[in-house]
Design a protein around this motif. Structure first.
Motif, PDB file in Angstrom:
ATOM      1  N   LEU A 151       0.836  -1.208   0.000  1.00 20.47           N
ATOM      2  CA  LEU A 151       0.000   0.000   0.000  1.00 20.47           C
ATOM      3  C   LEU A 151       0.872   1.260   0.000  1.00 20.47           C
ATOM      4  CD1 LEU A 151      -2.828   1.281   0.198  1.00 20.47           C
ATOM      5  CD2 LEU A 151      -2.617   1.156   2.682  1.00 20.47           C
ATOM      6  N   ILE A 152       1.903   1.268   0.858  1.00 24.26           N
ATOM      7  CA  ILE A 152       2.782   2.442   0.948  1.00 24.26           C
ATOM      8  C   ILE A 152       3.557   2.626  -0.360  1.00 24.26           C
ATOM      9  CG2 ILE A 152       4.800   3.410   2.114  1.00 24.26           C
ATOM     10  CD1 ILE A 152       2.313   3.534   3.831  1.00 24.26           C
ATOM     11  N   VAL A 153       4.110   1.529  -0.892  1.00 25.08           N
ATOM     12  CA  VAL A 153       4.914   1.629  -2.123  1.00 25.08           C
ATOM     13  C   VAL A 153       4.051   2.087  -3.300  1.00 25.08           C
ATOM     14  CG1 VAL A 153       6.209   0.279  -3.827  1.00 25.08           C
ATOM     15  CG2 VAL A 153       6.676  -0.008  -1.394  1.00 25.08           C
ATOM     16  N   LEU A 154       2.857   1.520  -3.423  1.00 24.66           N
ATOM     17  CA  LEU A 154       1.981   1.903  -4.530  1.00 24.66           C
ATOM     18  C   LEU A 154       1.559   3.364  -4.427  1.00 24.66           C
ATOM     19  CD1 LEU A 154      -0.311  -1.257  -4.841  1.00 24.66           C
ATOM     20  CD2 LEU A 154       1.337  -0.446  -6.521  1.00 24.66           C
ATOM     21  N   LEU A 155       1.219   3.806  -3.203  1.00 26.04           N
ATOM     22  CA  LEU A 155       0.797   5.197  -3.029  1.00 26.04           C
ATOM     23  C   LEU A 155       1.946   6.159  -3.299  1.00 26.04           C
ATOM     24  CD1 LEU A 155      -1.473   4.977   0.139  1.00 26.04           C
ATOM     25  CD2 LEU A 155      -2.189   5.509  -2.184  1.00 26.04           C
ATOM     26  N   SER A 156       3.145   5.818  -2.833  1.00 27.64           N
ATOM     27  CA  SER A 156       4.287   6.708  -3.071  1.00 27.64           C
ATOM     28  C   SER A 156       4.624   6.753  -4.558  1.00 27.64           C
ATOM     29  CB  SER A 156       5.503   6.258  -2.260  1.00 27.64           C
ATOM     30  OG  SER A 156       5.910   4.972  -2.662  1.00 27.64           O
ATOM     31  N   ALA A 157       4.508   5.607  -5.246  1.00 26.73           N
ATOM     32  CA  ALA A 157       4.760   5.587  -6.696  1.00 26.73           C
ATOM     33  C   ALA A 157       3.726   6.448  -7.423  1.00 26.73           C
ATOM     34  CB  ALA A 157       4.729   4.153  -7.215  1.00 26.73           C
ATOM     35  N   GLY A 158       2.465   6.321  -6.998  1.00 27.46           N
ATOM     36  CA  GLY A 158       1.415   7.143  -7.611  1.00 27.46           C
ATOM     37  C   GLY A 158       1.650   8.624  -7.366  1.00 27.46           C
ATOM     38  N   ASN A 159       2.049   8.980  -6.127  1.00 25.65           N
ATOM     39  CA  ASN A 159       2.346  10.385  -5.821  1.00 25.65           C
ATOM     40  C   ASN A 159       3.528  10.886  -6.637  1.00 25.65           C
ATOM     41  OD1 ASN A 159       0.322  10.729  -3.982  1.00 25.65           O
ATOM     42  ND2 ASN A 159       1.570  10.198  -2.209  1.00 25.65           N
ATOM     43  N   GLY A 160       4.567  10.033  -6.756  1.00 22.74           N
ATOM     44  CA  GLY A 160       5.747  10.427  -7.522  1.00 22.74           C
ATOM     45  C   GLY A 160       5.413  10.684  -8.971  1.00 22.74           C
ATOM     46  N   LEU A 161       4.584   9.804  -9.548  1.00 21.18           N
ATOM     47  CA  LEU A 161       4.180   9.980 -10.954  1.00 21.18           C
ATOM     48  C   LEU A 161       3.359  11.254 -11.121  1.00 21.18           C
ATOM     49  CD1 LEU A 161       4.163   8.678 -13.770  1.00 21.18           C
ATOM     50  CD2 LEU A 161       2.066   7.499 -13.121  1.00 21.18           C
ATOM     51  N   LYS A 162       2.434  11.475 -10.190  1.00 20.42           N
ATOM     52  CA  LYS A 162       1.597  12.678 -10.266  1.00 20.42           C
ATOM     53  C   LYS A 162       2.423  13.951 -10.097  1.00 20.42           C
ATOM     54  CE  LYS A 162      -2.427  14.839  -8.095  1.00 20.42           C
ATOM     55  NZ  LYS A 162      -3.447  14.698  -7.040  1.00 20.42           N
ATOM     56  N   ASN A 163       3.325  13.949  -9.086  1.00 22.59           N
ATOM     57  CA  ASN A 163       4.152  15.139  -8.847  1.00 22.59           C
ATOM     58  C   ASN A 163       5.082  15.418 -10.022  1.00 22.59           C
ATOM     59  OD1 ASN A 163       3.000  15.443  -6.330  1.00 22.59           O
ATOM     60  ND2 ASN A 163       4.619  14.326  -5.268  1.00 22.59           N
ATOM     61  N   GLY A 164       5.618  14.321 -10.614  1.00 22.67           N
ATOM     62  CA  GLY A 164       6.535  14.488 -11.738  1.00 22.67           C
ATOM     63  C   GLY A 164       5.862  15.108 -12.937  1.00 22.67           C
ATOM     64  N   VAL A 165       4.707  14.563 -13.321  1.00 24.35           N
ATOM     65  CA  VAL A 165       4.000  15.086 -14.494  1.00 24.35           C
ATOM     66  C   VAL A 165       3.472  16.489 -14.223  1.00 24.35           C
ATOM     67  CG1 VAL A 165       2.031  14.732 -16.021  1.00 24.35           C
ATOM     68  CG2 VAL A 165       3.426  12.787 -15.317  1.00 24.35           C
ATOM     69  N   THR A 166       2.952  16.706 -13.002  1.00 26.47           N
ATOM     70  CA  THR A 166       2.434  18.037 -12.664  1.00 26.47           C
ATOM     71  C   THR A 166       3.531  19.090 -12.693  1.00 26.47           C
ATOM     72  OG1 THR A 166       0.743  17.029 -11.267  1.00 26.47           O
ATOM     73  CG2 THR A 166       1.167  19.362 -10.932  1.00 26.47           C
ATOM     74  N   SER A 167       4.763  18.707 -12.288  1.00 28.83           N
ATOM     75  CA  SER A 167       5.858  19.684 -12.282  1.00 28.83           C
ATOM     76  C   SER A 167       6.205  20.148 -13.682  1.00 28.83           C
ATOM     77  CB  SER A 167       7.097  19.080 -11.609  1.00 28.83           C
ATOM     78  OG  SER A 167       7.678  18.080 -12.436  1.00 28.83           O
ATOM     79  N   ASN A 186      15.298  11.248  -8.345  1.00 26.33           N
ATOM     80  CA  ASN A 186      15.483  12.704  -8.409  1.00 26.33           C
ATOM     81  C   ASN A 186      16.906  13.103  -8.738  1.00 26.33           C
ATOM     82  OD1 ASN A 186      12.844  13.218  -7.875  1.00 26.33           O
ATOM     83  ND2 ASN A 186      13.126  13.566  -5.696  1.00 26.33           N
ATOM     84  N   SER A 187      17.846  12.166  -8.628  1.00 25.10           N
ATOM     85  CA  SER A 187      19.238  12.501  -8.937  1.00 25.10           C
ATOM     86  C   SER A 187      19.530  12.419 -10.420  1.00 25.10           C
ATOM     87  CB  SER A 187      20.184  11.557  -8.183  1.00 25.10           C
ATOM     88  OG  SER A 187      19.992  10.222  -8.627  1.00 25.10           O
ATOM     89  N   GLY A 188      18.556  11.920 -11.218  1.00 25.97           N
ATOM     90  CA  GLY A 188      18.814  11.719 -12.643  1.00 25.97           C
ATOM     91  C   GLY A 188      18.775  12.986 -13.460  1.00 25.97           C
ATOM     92  N   GLY A 189      17.934  13.990 -13.110  1.00 30.26           N
ATOM     93  CA  GLY A 189      17.808  15.202 -13.912  1.00 30.26           C
ATOM     94  C   GLY A 189      17.102  14.908 -15.221  1.00 30.26           C
ATOM     95  N   GLY A 190      17.387  15.697 -16.252  1.00 30.85           N
ATOM     96  CA  GLY A 190      16.777  15.480 -17.559  1.00 30.85           C
ATOM     97  C   GLY A 190      15.781  16.564 -17.890  1.00 30.85           C
ATOM     98  N   ASP A 191      15.358  16.611 -19.150  1.00 28.73           N
ATOM     99  CA  ASP A 191      14.472  17.679 -19.601  1.00 28.73           C
ATOM    100  C   ASP A 191      13.052  17.485 -19.094  1.00 28.73           C
ATOM    101  OD1 ASP A 191      16.490  18.952 -20.896  1.00 28.73           O
ATOM    102  OD2 ASP A 191      16.126  17.978 -22.809  1.00 28.73           O
ATOM    103  N   MET A 192      12.577  16.249 -19.078  1.00 32.07           N
ATOM    104  CA  MET A 192      11.223  15.975 -18.637  1.00 32.07           C
ATOM    105  C   MET A 192      11.269  15.154 -17.366  1.00 32.07           C
ATOM    106  SD  MET A 192       9.154  17.449 -20.719  1.00 32.07           S
ATOM    107  CE  MET A 192       7.598  16.647 -20.395  1.00 32.07           C
ATOM    108  N   VAL A 193      10.441  15.514 -16.409  1.00 31.54           N
ATOM    109  CA  VAL A 193      10.395  14.805 -15.135  1.00 31.54           C
ATOM    110  C   VAL A 193       9.233  13.838 -15.159  1.00 31.54           C
ATOM    111  CG1 VAL A 193      10.207  15.081 -12.651  1.00 31.54           C
ATOM    112  CG2 VAL A 193      11.343  16.827 -14.010  1.00 31.54           C
ATOM    113  N   VAL A 194       9.510  12.568 -14.869  1.00 25.25           N
ATOM    114  CA  VAL A 194       8.453  11.561 -14.812  1.00 25.25           C
ATOM    115  C   VAL A 194       8.075  11.295 -13.356  1.00 25.25           C
ATOM    116  CG1 VAL A 194       7.811   9.211 -15.382  1.00 25.25           C
ATOM    117  CG2 VAL A 194       9.210  10.534 -16.971  1.00 25.25           C
ATOM    118  N   PHE A 195       9.081  11.162 -12.491  1.00 22.40           N
ATOM    119  CA  PHE A 195       8.843  10.936 -11.066  1.00 22.40           C
ATOM    120  C   PHE A 195       9.446  12.084 -10.261  1.00 22.40           C
ATOM    121  CE2 PHE A 195       7.009   6.838 -10.001  1.00 22.40           C
ATOM    122  CZ  PHE A 195       6.978   6.217 -11.233  1.00 22.40           C
TER     123      PHE A 195
END
Length: 413
Positions: free
Chosen positions: A34-50, A360-369
């Motif tokens: 539950l924790i891993v899935l929710l954090s992955a979902g939050n990471g994906l949402k935060n990445g795309v929203t950013s 987050n250490s990867g950088g790059g032009d587009m953020v996914v997570f």
């Protein structure tokens, strides 16, 4: 509080270590997932929203192309041209439109400082355009009213290109670049952020029109809009906008390619809706996994009650009350659920934090997570779920234990 009850529970758990461990694992795994899935979902949402963060989302682009359907005597493939009258039409006909900002792509051209050459897209824009695109000026200034009024030959270039052309200078502001034998004074440098997918040189819209295209032709409009907060409102607005321009330009009502419209707010709302659906799906999967673990605990507690039937019968025969037996079973269930639940929660948060740092250490032009973690509210909610789950898992077996009659329990084999 009778603290002796914890000693009894401890002895019970020690006598059945393997069974306790296997039962606890199912709870740990449920919370962990539950924790891993929710954090992955939050990471994906935060990445795309950013990726929307550096731009105004209440923005609509309008551009013209060629017709694809013959209409009222006009053949197909007719080139449609936008001009200042269209700008006025948009501004005066739609109260939702706050600003209409023209832009003109001069083309992909070579520019130099006399020693080094670079190629870039030369964009003729206004200060409003730079602001809605959130162009981050590293140094210098935007275009001012005099630049526009006097058609001044000034330019804003990227920080990266400025360092290439003027490597020995801290800033290119005050230097000159040449575009097709015309000198432009550099008045600003913008930072190359994650969304700068191309290298552009910005010059005033009025200057470009005077030099490169002395007509009213406008290549593209940027419109900022207000009050369109739902998907339905945006769909309706886009439809009305296309209909109005199609009528003005004598374009077939079903021709959707002659006028191009990109509604960024519509895309943003669609993205947010998609992530809400993903979040709901993750909760369903996570809670389902957790329920499977809780059922496992409840079954194990039933087995425990059966194995201790004779013991409970003796307790009741010497005066133990049913509620003391119920309390014993419920607390034991609560301890197993809570202890192993927090173990699963700990490792879930640990894995999420490690993944967050690596991604987050990867950088790059587009953020996914981005920020793939769970917030405090989720932790509190998970704790409440654990407590309720522990009580429920132990309550029904405890009721069965409390109803055992001493004489039947003593005969139980």
């Amino acid at each position: 509080m009778n603290f002796g009850i914890f000693g009894e529970i401890g002895n019970s758990l020690k006598q059945n270590k393997l069974r306790t461990a296997l039962t606890g694992f199912s709870i740990s795994w449920g919370i962990f997932m539950l924790i891993v899935l929710l954090s992955a979902g939050n990471g994906l949402k935060n990445g795309v929203t950013s990726n929307f963060a550096n731009q105004d989302v209440n923005k609509i682009n309008v551009w013209a192309w060629r017709t694809t359907i013959p209409y009222k005597g006009y053949a197909e493939n007719r080139r449609i041209i936008l001009d200042n009258t269209d700008s006025l039409l948009l501004a005066n006909s739609f109260p939702e439109i706050d600003k209409v900002i023209p832009s003109y792509d001069v083309g992909y051209k070579t520019y130099s400082n006399g020693k080094k050459n670079r190629k870039a897209s030369i964009m003729a824009v206004t200060t409003d355009y730079l602001k809605i695109e959130n162009l981050n000026l590293r140094t210098g200034r935007y275009f001012n009213p005099l630049d526009i009024k006097e058609n001044r030959k000034v330019a804003i270039i990227s920080e990266k290109e400025a360092r290439f052309l003027f490597p020995d200078d801290m800033s290119s502001v005050g230097k000159y670049i040449t575009i097709e034998e015309i000198n432009y004074l550099v008045i600003g440098e913008y930072a190359n952020n994650r969304n700068s997918w191309r290298n552009s040189v910005f010059i005033p819209f009025s200057t470009a029109k005077a030099i490169y295209s002395n007509t009213n032709e406008i290549e593209e409009f940027y419109c900022t809009v207000n009050g369109l907060n739902t998907q339905e409102a945006n769909d309706d607005f886009t439809k009305k906008l296309r209909q109005r321009l199609n009528v003005k330009k004598t374009i077939h009502p079903d021709d959707r390619r002659a006028i191009g419209i990109w509604n960024q707010l519509q895309d943003y709302l669609q993205t947010q809706g998609m992530f809400s659906a993903i979040s709901t799906f993750i909760w369903i999967i996570g809670i389902g996994t957790l329920i499977a673990g809780i059922v496992g605990v409840s079954n194990i507690m039933l087995i425990t009650v059966r194995e201790r039937t004779k013991e409970f019968g003796i307790r009741k025969a010497i005066g133990a009350k049913p509620r003391s037996i119920t309390r014993l079973i419920v607390i034991e269930s609560l301890i197993v659920t809570g202890m192993f639940g927090y173990i699963g929660m700990f490792f879930g948060i640990l894995i999420s934090e490690i993944a967050n740092k690596l991604l987050n250490s990867g950088g790059g032009d587009m953020v996914v997570f981005k920020d793939a973690t769970v917030d405090l509210n989720i932790i509190i909610a998970a704790t409440i779920v654990l407590i309720i789950a522990g009580v429920l898992a132990g309550y029904f077996p405890a009721r069965k234990a409390a109803k055992i009659k001493p004489i039947e329990a003593l005969r139980y084999e």
